[in-house]
Design a protein around this motif. Structure first.
Motif, mmCIF file in Angstrom:
data_model
loop_
_atom_site.group_PDB
_atom_site.id
_atom_site.type_symbol
_atom_site.label_atom_id
_atom_site.label_comp_id
_atom_site.label_asym_id
_atom_site.label_seq_id
_atom_site.Cartn_x
_atom_site.Cartn_y
_atom_site.Cartn_z
ATOM 1 N N ASN A 53 0.906 4.525 2.781
ATOM 2 C CA ASN A 53 1.274 3.119 2.921
ATOM 3 C C ASN A 53 1.276 2.761 4.405
ATOM 4 O OD1 ASN A 53 3.808 4.920 2.464
ATOM 5 N ND2 ASN A 53 4.519 3.250 3.767
ATOM 6 N N CYS A 54 1.611 1.520 4.686
ATOM 7 C CA CYS A 54 1.549 1.033 6.069
ATOM 8 C C CYS A 54 2.925 0.678 6.598
ATOM 9 C CB CYS A 54 0.615 -0.166 6.162
ATOM 10 S SG CYS A 54 0.084 -0.561 7.851
ATOM 11 N N GLY A 55 3.920 1.490 6.256
ATOM 12 C CA GLY A 55 5.272 1.245 6.756
ATOM 13 C C GLY A 55 5.817 -0.073 6.246
ATOM 14 N N VAL A 56 6.682 -0.689 7.046
ATOM 15 C CA VAL A 56 7.206 -2.017 6.754
ATOM 16 C C VAL A 56 6.892 -2.902 7.951
ATOM 17 C CG1 VAL A 56 9.009 -1.187 5.196
ATOM 18 C CG2 VAL A 56 9.499 -1.373 7.636
ATOM 19 N N ASP A 57 7.279 -4.162 7.865
ATOM 20 C CA ASP A 57 6.870 -5.112 8.904
ATOM 21 C C ASP A 57 7.299 -4.710 10.305
ATOM 22 O OD1 ASP A 57 5.510 -6.981 7.259
ATOM 23 O OD2 ASP A 57 7.426 -7.720 6.527
ATOM 24 N N ASP A 58 8.418 -4.018 10.444
ATOM 25 C CA ASP A 58 8.928 -3.747 11.788
ATOM 26 C C ASP A 58 9.108 -2.264 12.094
ATOM 27 O OD1 ASP A 58 10.994 -3.291 10.065
ATOM 28 O OD2 ASP A 58 12.508 -4.389 11.229
ATOM 29 N N TRP A 59 8.498 -1.379 11.290
ATOM 30 C CA TRP A 59 8.667 0.044 11.563
ATOM 31 C C TRP A 59 7.498 0.834 10.999
ATOM 32 C CZ3 TRP A 59 11.069 2.010 15.280
ATOM 33 C CH2 TRP A 59 11.463 3.361 15.321
ATOM 34 N N GLY A 60 7.284 2.015 11.562
ATOM 35 C CA GLY A 60 6.180 2.853 11.139
ATOM 36 C C GLY A 60 4.845 2.247 11.522
ATOM 37 N N LEU A 61 3.834 2.462 10.688
ATOM 38 C CA LEU A 61 2.517 1.891 10.962
ATOM 39 C C LEU A 61 2.533 0.374 10.999
ATOM 40 C CD1 LEU A 61 0.121 4.174 8.873
ATOM 41 C CD2 LEU A 61 0.189 3.926 11.364
ATOM 42 N N GLY A 62 3.577 -0.225 10.415
ATOM 43 C CA GLY A 62 3.730 -1.668 10.503
ATOM 44 C C GLY A 62 3.815 -2.169 11.929
ATOM 45 N N ARG A 63 4.274 -1.314 12.841
ATOM 46 C CA ARG A 63 4.338 -1.681 14.264
ATOM 47 C C ARG A 63 2.928 -1.865 14.830
ATOM 48 N NH1 ARG A 63 7.917 -3.152 17.534
ATOM 49 N NH2 ARG A 63 7.878 -1.436 19.024
ATOM 50 N N LEU A 64 2.022 -0.969 14.495
ATOM 51 C CA LEU A 64 0.633 -1.123 14.947
ATOM 52 C C LEU A 64 -0.034 -2.304 14.253
ATOM 53 C CD1 LEU A 64 -0.519 2.619 14.934
ATOM 54 C CD2 LEU A 64 -0.059 1.202 16.941
ATOM 55 N N LEU A 65 0.300 -2.509 12.986
ATOM 56 C CA LEU A 65 -0.272 -3.620 12.237
ATOM 57 C C LEU A 65 0.136 -4.961 12.852
ATOM 58 C CD1 LEU A 65 -1.834 -4.253 9.506
ATOM 59 C CD2 LEU A 65 0.443 -4.665 8.564
ATOM 60 N N MET A 66 1.418 -5.112 13.172
ATOM 61 C CA MET A 66 1.908 -6.358 13.746
ATOM 62 C C MET A 66 1.245 -6.664 15.081
ATOM 63 S SD MET A 66 4.178 -7.807 11.719
ATOM 64 C CE MET A 66 5.273 -8.808 12.733
ATOM 65 N N ALA A 67 0.882 -5.603 15.817
ATOM 66 C CA ALA A 67 0.235 -5.768 17.120
ATOM 67 C C ALA A 67 -1.278 -5.918 16.998
ATOM 68 C CB ALA A 67 0.579 -4.591 18.022
ATOM 69 N N LYS A 68 -1.796 -6.011 15.767
ATOM 70 C CA LYS A 68 -3.240 -6.166 15.508
ATOM 71 C C LYS A 68 -4.051 -4.992 16.049
ATOM 72 C CE LYS A 68 -2.693 -10.301 13.711
ATOM 73 N NZ LYS A 68 -3.340 -11.475 14.306
ATOM 74 N N ARG A 69 -3.500 -3.790 15.943
ATOM 75 C CA ARG A 69 -4.201 -2.595 16.414
ATOM 76 C C ARG A 69 -4.997 -1.906 15.303
ATOM 77 N NH1 ARG A 69 -1.446 -0.689 20.919
ATOM 78 N NH2 ARG A 69 -0.794 -2.489 22.160
ATOM 79 N N LEU A 70 -4.764 -2.295 14.061
ATOM 80 C CA LEU A 70 -5.433 -1.641 12.945
ATOM 81 C C LEU A 70 -6.600 -2.496 12.466
ATOM 82 C CD1 LEU A 70 -2.422 -0.331 10.811
ATOM 83 C CD2 LEU A 70 -3.703 0.858 12.594
ATOM 84 N N ARG A 71 -7.749 -1.856 12.340
ATOM 85 C CA ARG A 71 -8.951 -2.508 11.815
ATOM 86 C C ARG A 71 -9.100 -2.266 10.322
ATOM 87 N NH1 ARG A 71 -13.681 -0.551 10.272
ATOM 88 N NH2 ARG A 71 -13.110 1.537 10.994
ATOM 89 N N ARG A 72 -8.679 -1.068 9.877
ATOM 90 C CA ARG A 72 -8.923 -0.672 8.492
ATOM 91 C C ARG A 72 -7.834 0.272 8.026
ATOM 92 N NH1 ARG A 72 -12.122 2.804 5.012
ATOM 93 N NH2 ARG A 72 -13.372 1.528 3.574
ATOM 94 N N MET A 73 -7.464 0.174 6.742
ATOM 95 C CA MET A 73 -6.489 1.066 6.142
ATOM 96 C C MET A 73 -7.066 1.683 4.876
ATOM 97 S SD MET A 73 -3.413 1.556 7.466
ATOM 98 C CE MET A 73 -2.633 2.147 5.967
ATOM 99 N N VAL A 74 -6.841 2.987 4.707
ATOM 100 C CA VAL A 74 -7.107 3.667 3.443
ATOM 101 C C VAL A 74 -5.751 4.070 2.902
ATOM 102 C CG1 VAL A 74 -8.297 5.566 2.293
ATOM 103 C CG2 VAL A 74 -9.317 4.509 4.325
ATOM 104 N N SER A 75 -5.317 3.431 1.832
ATOM 105 C CA SER A 75 -3.942 3.570 1.370
ATOM 106 C C SER A 75 -3.864 3.620 -0.139
ATOM 107 C CB SER A 75 -3.089 2.392 1.874
ATOM 108 O OG SER A 75 -2.991 2.368 3.265
ATOM 109 N N SER A 76 -2.655 3.956 -0.602
ATOM 110 C CA SER A 76 -2.393 3.966 -2.029
ATOM 111 C C SER A 76 -1.417 2.862 -2.428
ATOM 112 C CB SER A 76 -1.825 5.325 -2.439
ATOM 113 O OG SER A 76 -1.435 5.308 -3.788
ATOM 114 N N TYR A 77 -0.382 2.648 -1.595
ATOM 115 C CA TYR A 77 0.663 1.686 -1.933
ATOM 116 C C TYR A 77 0.971 0.836 -0.711
ATOM 117 C CZ TYR A 77 5.159 -0.317 -3.201
ATOM 118 O OH TYR A 77 6.172 -1.196 -3.453
ATOM 119 N N VAL A 78 0.918 -0.480 -0.880
ATOM 120 C CA VAL A 78 1.107 -1.369 0.281
ATOM 121 C C VAL A 78 2.096 -2.492 -0.020
ATOM 122 C CG1 VAL A 78 -1.182 -0.879 1.207
ATOM 123 C CG2 VAL A 78 -0.913 -2.733 -0.445
#
Length: 257
Positions: A53-78
């Motif tokens: 998964n991609c964490g939550v809005d303010d923690w984990g991978l969500g931190r990189l997501l909020m900063a627009k650092r992620l181009r692509r995700m391969v995940s199971s649960y989001v």
């Protein structure tokens, strides 16, 4: 053999923009939060992350997501990240949704040198037939869809069944968190914090482990080691404050009697 790196910043310094990351954790349990924060400060972008998964809005991978650092995700649960859904549906993020067991096996296969495998999971669905939306445009039109996969019949105890071909995942870097680790990179995880961490460690070409407790070689019982040091290239010892910073997605309580 001493794989200890003096700081998280030094450990992630060579992660380049456009790299693929295999990241351990399940929800917020067992995530390499210190390495993620170091990568956020480092500045690499256009990253592809492989994680349950991609964490939550303010923690984990969500931190990189909020900063627009992620181009692509391969995940199971989001389902716990509203920003993830917003970026995906607005065409800012490409997402490859994968059945959870299939994702785990793709990572394990990548770490074992197995290029692909057949599984019954997904047969008769868009997982096998293709057409799952990977990327939308800003108007909500599907721009990139999943391709059709090879389906083959095999004889089983229940008769002839169909199986779909899934390709292994090998990432440029693996980011994991362990309860204990030694200077040789041998790792021990605690309870459910093990989750995807051993798999992320296996499939990363360069694996970086943050450990809550660093011990000397020989202190870990070989029978207790979950990830052998052969899979780990760098070890970062956390401070007591960093080790204690473990957040909860949903806190459920009940009134005392």
């Amino acid at each position: 053999m001493d794989k200890v790196v003096e700081s998280p910043a030094r450990a992630v310094a060579d992660i380049a923009s456009g790299s693929t990351l295999a990241v351990g954790g399940f929800g917020l349990c067992g995530i390499p939060s210190v390495l993620i924060e170091a990568l956020l400060e480092q500045g690499a972008d256009e990253l592809e992350a492989v994680s349950n998964n991609c964490g939550v809005d303010d923690w984990g991978l969500g931190r990189l997501l909020m900063a627009k650092r992620l181009r692509r995700m391969v995940s199971s649960y989001v389902g716990e990240n509203k920003e993830f859904a917003r970026q995906y549906l607005s065409g800012e993020l490409e997402v490859e949704l994968t059945p959870q067991g299939t994702l785990a096996e793709r990572m394990r296969a990548g770490g074992s040198g197995i290029p692909a495998f057949f599984t019954a999971t997904g047969v008769g669905t868009q997982v096998a037939e293709g057409g799952l939306p990977w990327r939308y445009d800003d108007a909500g039109n599907v721009m990139v869809s999943s391709p059709a996969k090879e389906v083959r019949e095999f004889e089983t105890r229940e008769g002839v069944r169909e199986f779909v071909l899934e390709r292994a995942i090998v990432a440029d870097f693996g980011l994991v968190r362990a309860q204990r680790g030694d200077r040789h990179g041998n790792l021990v995880y605690r309870d459910s914090a093990r989750n995807f961490n051993p798999l992320a460690a296996m499939c990363g070409r360069v694996t970086i482990a943050e450990v809550e407790e660093l011990v000397e070689p020989g202190e870990l019982d070989p029978n207790d080691v979950h990830t052998p040091g052969v899979y780990v290239q760098r070890v970062v010892a956390l401070t007591p404050e960093q080790a204690a910073d473990k957040r909860i997605e949903k806190r459920t309580t009940r009134e005392g009697s």
